[in-house]
Design a protein around this motif. Structure first.
Motif, short mmCIF file in Angstrom:
data_model
loop_
_atom_site.label_atom_id
_atom_site.label_comp_id
_atom_site.label_asym_id
_atom_site.label_seq_id
_atom_site.Cartn_x
_atom_site.Cartn_y
_atom_site.Cartn_z
N ALA A 44 11.48 38.71 -36.21
CA ALA A 44 12.11 37.97 -37.31
C ALA A 44 11.22 37.90 -38.29
CB ALA A 44 12.88 36.82 -36.76
N TRP A 45 10.87 38.72 -39.38
CA TRP A 45 10.28 38.69 -40.53
C TRP A 45 8.88 38.80 -39.82
CZ3 TRP A 45 12.20 39.93 -44.78
CH2 TRP A 45 13.44 39.61 -44.98
N SER A 46 8.08 37.79 -39.90
CA SER A 46 6.71 37.65 -39.59
C SER A 46 6.62 37.08 -38.56
CB SER A 46 5.69 37.10 -40.55
OG SER A 46 6.17 36.17 -40.98
N ALA A 47 7.59 36.54 -37.54
CA ALA A 47 7.40 35.87 -36.39
C ALA A 47 8.17 36.69 -35.12
CB ALA A 47 8.34 34.44 -36.71
N VAL A 48 8.09 35.90 -34.03
CA VAL A 48 8.65 36.56 -32.98
C VAL A 48 9.37 35.38 -32.23
CG1 VAL A 48 8.03 37.36 -30.43
CG2 VAL A 48 6.83 38.40 -32.25
N ILE A 49 10.66 35.97 -31.72
CA ILE A 49 11.26 34.90 -30.97
C ILE A 49 11.74 35.47 -29.78
CG2 ILE A 49 13.69 33.99 -30.97
CD1 ILE A 49 13.91 34.20 -34.25
N VAL A 50 11.34 34.55 -28.81
CA VAL A 50 11.67 34.76 -27.42
C VAL A 50 12.87 34.10 -26.72
CG1 VAL A 50 10.66 34.63 -25.02
CG2 VAL A 50 9.00 35.12 -26.95
#
Length: 82
Positions: A44-50
């Motif tokens: 998600a953009w410059s992040a990771v969602i687990v």
């Protein structure tokens, strides 16, 4: 091990990751992360969602970067012809 980080693919077994890759994007984690079987990973953009199997979500710390995996085909840059 390459993990598809599109939110729809499920991690098939427990893995220890220090970097996640999706297409031409990579996310380098600040510290290694254990992903369990049935976890889902999304960029998600410059992040990771687990998203865990129980529905909980979290974002590990790290830095996103763009990578180019292209190849130079037929390039003669730097070659000497004589």
């Amino acid at each position: 091990m390459r993990i598809v980080a599109d939110g729809s693919a499920v991690v098939g077994r427990m893995v220890l990751a220090n970097e996640l890759v999706s297409g031409d994007r990579a996310f380098v984690l600040d510290e290694p992360l254990f992903l369990r079987a049935d976890d889902r990973v999304t960029f998600a953009w410059s992040a990771v969602i687990v998203t865990t199997a129980t529905g909980e979500t979290f974002s590990p710390a790290g830095q996103g970067e763009r990578r180019c995996w292209g190849r130079w085909v037929g390039s003669r840059i730097g070659s000497q012809q004589g």
